[in-house]
Scaffold this active site. Sequence first.
Site, PDB file in Angstrom:
ATOM      1  N   HIS A  14       0.871  -1.193   0.000  1.00  0.00           N
ATOM      2  CA  HIS A  14       0.000   0.000   0.000  1.00  0.00           C
ATOM      3  C   HIS A  14       0.900   1.232   0.000  1.00  0.00           C
ATOM      4  O   HIS A  14       1.487   1.592   1.018  1.00  0.00           O
ATOM      5  CB  HIS A  14      -0.894   0.003   1.248  1.00  0.00           C
ATOM      6  CG  HIS A  14      -1.872   1.149   1.258  1.00  0.00           C
ATOM      7  ND1 HIS A  14      -3.222   0.955   1.431  1.00  0.00           N
ATOM      8  CD2 HIS A  14      -1.710   2.493   1.120  1.00  0.00           C
ATOM      9  CE1 HIS A  14      -3.845   2.124   1.400  1.00  0.00           C
ATOM     10  NE2 HIS A  14      -2.952   3.079   1.218  1.00  0.00           N
ATOM     11  N   HIS A  16       1.594   5.366  -1.676  1.00  0.00           N
ATOM     12  CA  HIS A  16       1.265   6.560  -2.469  1.00  0.00           C
ATOM     13  C   HIS A  16       2.575   7.180  -2.938  1.00  0.00           C
ATOM     14  O   HIS A  16       3.422   7.521  -2.106  1.00  0.00           O
ATOM     15  CB  HIS A  16       0.513   7.586  -1.620  1.00  0.00           C
ATOM     16  CG  HIS A  16      -0.760   7.060  -1.030  1.00  0.00           C
ATOM     17  ND1 HIS A  16      -1.979   7.200  -1.653  1.00  0.00           N
ATOM     18  CD2 HIS A  16      -1.001   6.368   0.108  1.00  0.00           C
ATOM     19  CE1 HIS A  16      -2.921   6.634  -0.910  1.00  0.00           C
ATOM     20  NE2 HIS A  16      -2.365   6.110   0.159  1.00  0.00           N
ATOM     21  N   ARG A  18       2.385   9.703  -5.521  1.00  0.00           N
ATOM     22  CA  ARG A  18       2.034  11.006  -6.131  1.00  0.00           C
ATOM     23  C   ARG A  18       2.496  11.090  -7.578  1.00  0.00           C
ATOM     24  O   ARG A  18       2.574  10.101  -8.267  1.00  0.00           O
ATOM     25  CB  ARG A  18       2.595  12.172  -5.307  1.00  0.00           C
ATOM     26  CG  ARG A  18       2.364  12.079  -3.805  1.00  0.00           C
ATOM     27  CD  ARG A  18       0.922  11.896  -3.420  1.00  0.00           C
ATOM     28  NE  ARG A  18       0.723  12.031  -1.976  1.00  0.00           N
ATOM     29  CZ  ARG A  18      -0.310  11.553  -1.314  1.00  0.00           C
ATOM     30  NH1 ARG A  18      -1.263  10.892  -1.947  1.00  0.00           N
ATOM     31  NH2 ARG A  18      -0.437  11.739  -0.023  1.00  0.00           N
ATOM     32  N   ASN A  42      -5.166   7.338  -5.984  1.00  0.00           N
ATOM     33  CA  ASN A  42      -5.893   8.565  -5.644  1.00  0.00           C
ATOM     34  C   ASN A  42      -5.144   9.835  -6.037  1.00  0.00           C
ATOM     35  O   ASN A  42      -4.943  10.725  -5.223  1.00  0.00           O
ATOM     36  CB  ASN A  42      -6.245   8.583  -4.145  1.00  0.00           C
ATOM     37  CG  ASN A  42      -5.017   8.567  -3.247  1.00  0.00           C
ATOM     38  OD1 ASN A  42      -3.974   8.028  -3.613  1.00  0.00           O
ATOM     39  ND2 ASN A  42      -5.128   9.166  -2.074  1.00  0.00           N
ATOM     40  N   LYS A 100      -9.298  -0.226  -6.031  1.00  0.00           N
ATOM     41  CA  LYS A 100      -9.376   0.385  -4.702  1.00  0.00           C
ATOM     42  C   LYS A 100     -10.728   1.035  -4.479  1.00  0.00           C
ATOM     43  O   LYS A 100     -11.160   1.895  -5.248  1.00  0.00           O
ATOM     44  CB  LYS A 100      -8.266   1.441  -4.565  1.00  0.00           C
ATOM     45  CG  LYS A 100      -8.210   2.143  -3.217  1.00  0.00           C
ATOM     46  CD  LYS A 100      -7.669   1.259  -2.129  1.00  0.00           C
ATOM     47  CE  LYS A 100      -7.764   1.910  -0.746  1.00  0.00           C
ATOM     48  NZ  LYS A 100      -6.678   2.868  -0.493  1.00  0.00           N
ATOM     49  N   HIS A 137     -10.571   0.989   1.598  1.00  0.00           N
ATOM     50  CA  HIS A 137     -10.357   1.990   2.635  1.00  0.00           C
ATOM     51  C   HIS A 137     -11.568   1.882   3.558  1.00  0.00           C
ATOM     52  O   HIS A 137     -12.633   2.412   3.262  1.00  0.00           O
ATOM     53  CB  HIS A 137     -10.243   3.403   2.047  1.00  0.00           C
ATOM     54  CG  HIS A 137      -9.922   4.430   3.088  1.00  0.00           C
ATOM     55  ND1 HIS A 137      -8.695   5.030   3.204  1.00  0.00           N
ATOM     56  CD2 HIS A 137     -10.670   4.930   4.096  1.00  0.00           C
ATOM     57  CE1 HIS A 137      -8.699   5.869   4.234  1.00  0.00           C
ATOM     58  NE2 HIS A 137      -9.899   5.822   4.792  1.00  0.00           N
ATOM     59  N   HIS A 175      -4.672  -0.756   5.612  1.00  0.00           N
ATOM     60  CA  HIS A 175      -4.258  -0.079   6.844  1.00  0.00           C
ATOM     61  C   HIS A 175      -5.242  -0.312   7.990  1.00  0.00           C
ATOM     62  O   HIS A 175      -5.858   0.619   8.491  1.00  0.00           O
ATOM     63  CB  HIS A 175      -4.011   1.416   6.622  1.00  0.00           C
ATOM     64  CG  HIS A 175      -4.991   2.112   5.705  1.00  0.00           C
ATOM     65  ND1 HIS A 175      -6.348   2.042   5.868  1.00  0.00           N
ATOM     66  CD2 HIS A 175      -4.787   2.871   4.602  1.00  0.00           C
ATOM     67  CE1 HIS A 175      -6.924   2.747   4.926  1.00  0.00           C
ATOM     68  NE2 HIS A 175      -6.014   3.251   4.139  1.00  0.00           N
ATOM     69  N   ASP A 248       1.400   2.610   3.490  1.00  0.00           N
ATOM     70  CA  ASP A 248       0.541   3.782   3.327  1.00  0.00           C
ATOM     71  C   ASP A 248       1.372   5.061   3.432  1.00  0.00           C
ATOM     72  O   ASP A 248       0.877   6.088   3.903  1.00  0.00           O
ATOM     73  CB  ASP A 248      -0.610   3.785   4.334  1.00  0.00           C
ATOM     74  CG  ASP A 248      -1.679   4.803   3.962  1.00  0.00           C
ATOM     75  OD1 ASP A 248      -1.716   5.229   2.789  1.00  0.00           O
ATOM     76  OD2 ASP A 248      -2.466   5.190   4.849  1.00  0.00           O
ATOM     77  N   HIS A 252       2.882  14.655   1.704  1.00  0.00           N
ATOM     78  CA  HIS A 252       2.197  15.901   1.336  1.00  0.00           C
ATOM     79  C   HIS A 252       3.185  17.039   1.547  1.00  0.00           C
ATOM     80  O   HIS A 252       3.977  16.994   2.497  1.00  0.00           O
ATOM     81  CB  HIS A 252       0.992  16.156   2.256  1.00  0.00           C
ATOM     82  CG  HIS A 252      -0.165  15.255   2.032  1.00  0.00           C
ATOM     83  ND1 HIS A 252      -1.081  15.443   1.022  1.00  0.00           N
ATOM     84  CD2 HIS A 252      -0.572  14.152   2.696  1.00  0.00           C
ATOM     85  CE1 HIS A 252      -2.007  14.498   1.082  1.00  0.00           C
ATOM     86  NE2 HIS A 252      -1.720  13.686   2.079  1.00  0.00           N
ATOM     87  N   ALA A 264      -4.382  14.629   5.354  1.00  0.00           N
ATOM     88  CA  ALA A 264      -4.052  13.376   6.034  1.00  0.00           C
ATOM     89  C   ALA A 264      -2.965  12.657   5.256  1.00  0.00           C
ATOM     90  O   ALA A 264      -3.015  12.580   4.028  1.00  0.00           O
ATOM     91  CB  ALA A 264      -5.297  12.507   6.118  1.00  0.00           C
TER      92      ALA A 264
HETATM   93  C1  NCD Z   1      -3.609   8.989   1.973  1.00  0.00           C
HETATM   94  C2  NCD Z   1      -3.160  10.048   0.978  1.00  0.00           C
HETATM   95  O1  NCD Z   1      -2.686  11.102   1.411  1.00  0.00           O
HETATM   96  O2  NCD Z   1      -3.268   9.826  -0.222  1.00  0.00           O
HETATM   97  N1  NCD Z   1      -3.688   9.584   3.268  1.00  0.00           N
HETATM   98  C3  NCD Z   1      -3.625   8.956   4.448  1.00  0.00           C
HETATM   99  O3  NCD Z   1      -3.799   9.607   5.476  1.00  0.00           O
HETATM  100  N2  NCD Z   1      -3.399   7.677   4.531  1.00  0.00           N
HETATM  101  C4  NCD Z   1      -4.890   8.383   1.532  1.00  0.00           C
HETATM  102  C5  NCD Z   1      -5.297   7.170   2.295  1.00  0.00           C
HETATM  103  O4  NCD Z   1      -4.702   6.099   2.145  1.00  0.00           O
HETATM  104  O5  NCD Z   1      -6.249   7.272   3.068  1.00  0.00           O
HETATM  105 ZN    ZN Z   2      -3.295   5.019   1.540  1.00  0.00          ZN
END
Ligand code: NCD
Ligand code: ZN
Length: 347
Positions: A14, A16, A18, A42, A100, A137, A175, A248, A252, A264
């Site tokens: 899992h 991200h 970007r 996402n 997802k 999720h 998660h 996860d 950001h 988040a």
């Molecule tokens: C994730 C994100 O920023 O893309 N944020 C997070 O808090 N985990 C999205 C997600 O997995 O919920």
């Molecule tokens: Zn995530």
Amino acid sequence: MVERLTLTKPDDWHLHVRDGELLRRVVPDSARRFARAMIMPNLSPPIITTELARQYRNRILAAVPEDLRFQPLMTLFLTEETAPSEIVKAKVSGFVHAIKWYPSGATTNSESGVRQISRCYPVLQAMEEQGFPLLVHAETTAPDIDVFDREAVFIDRQLAPVIQRFPGLRVVVEHVTTRNGVQFVQDASPMVGATITAHHLILNRNALFDGGLRPHHYCRPVLKRESHRLALVEAATSGHPRFFLGTDSAPHPRRDKESACGCAGIYTAHAAIELYAEVFEQADALDRLEPFASFHGADFYGLPRNIEQITLLKKTWQVAESFAVDEDAVVPLRAGESVAWQLATGR
Ligand code: NCD
Ligand code: ZN
């Protein structure tokens, strides 16, 4: 005391990464530690088709350092408009590995997610037929439900009925953060697994308010109380084959985290396997790290286990306060603090 730990190169189920400059900055962190990663869809706009996933995959591959092999396993973002034919395309592609399910509004860039899952039943049916996994999720967005109860309520009201209706569907509770979630997975059929993040293993919800408001500890699902953290540590270190590593890691820019309405997501890819090693060592279960990190996920998804290895050294190092990107910065977990395990380079 173990000073050196060699294990089969793990996978991150899992992740991200970007896009753009941030993608180019974070992919090497993951590629050093993981052979493969399940890439979350996402983006804004989200990856809703196999064609978009193909292009995104190429951008990720272009960011992998030359001396490393890293396989991005792509996912599609489920919408109420997703057609069953897209599932067939995804399956045939060979590079899309899952779909997802984000409840609309549950987390970052999830607005075009699902409002009513029954609208997706034809897609879920196609997935069941094609043997295509559904990653969930698991948080309700019902405003009357307390934010700390959202996982448990979602599992009861939304996920359990779906699993009952599609018993042949492979499902991953992404998660997982609560004792209830862990119990649900343990009691479920062999078709149901869960990923566990490093941050949910390390932190409880006190970390959100430690000496003041801590935006860099804010993620979805939100950190839970200590008893839930302990249940996660127990599940991760238990050797149970349906719990596996998923960071996860979700970077950001600092301005979006340190804001009146902060995003988040916690960035952990810079020290991911090292942080898990800390948790397993503390639980006196270092011998269970390799199955959790390198075997269970691959076995669950029916993919071959990796052959390459990595080595971790019991050696304290300091995490940077931040790293610059896009005329801003990302603040990683443990910024300015130390990590007890270090990834050995060039064995
Ligand atoms: C994730 C994100 O920023 O893309 N944020 C997070 O808090 N985990 C999205 C997600 O997995 O919920
Ligand atoms: Zn995530």
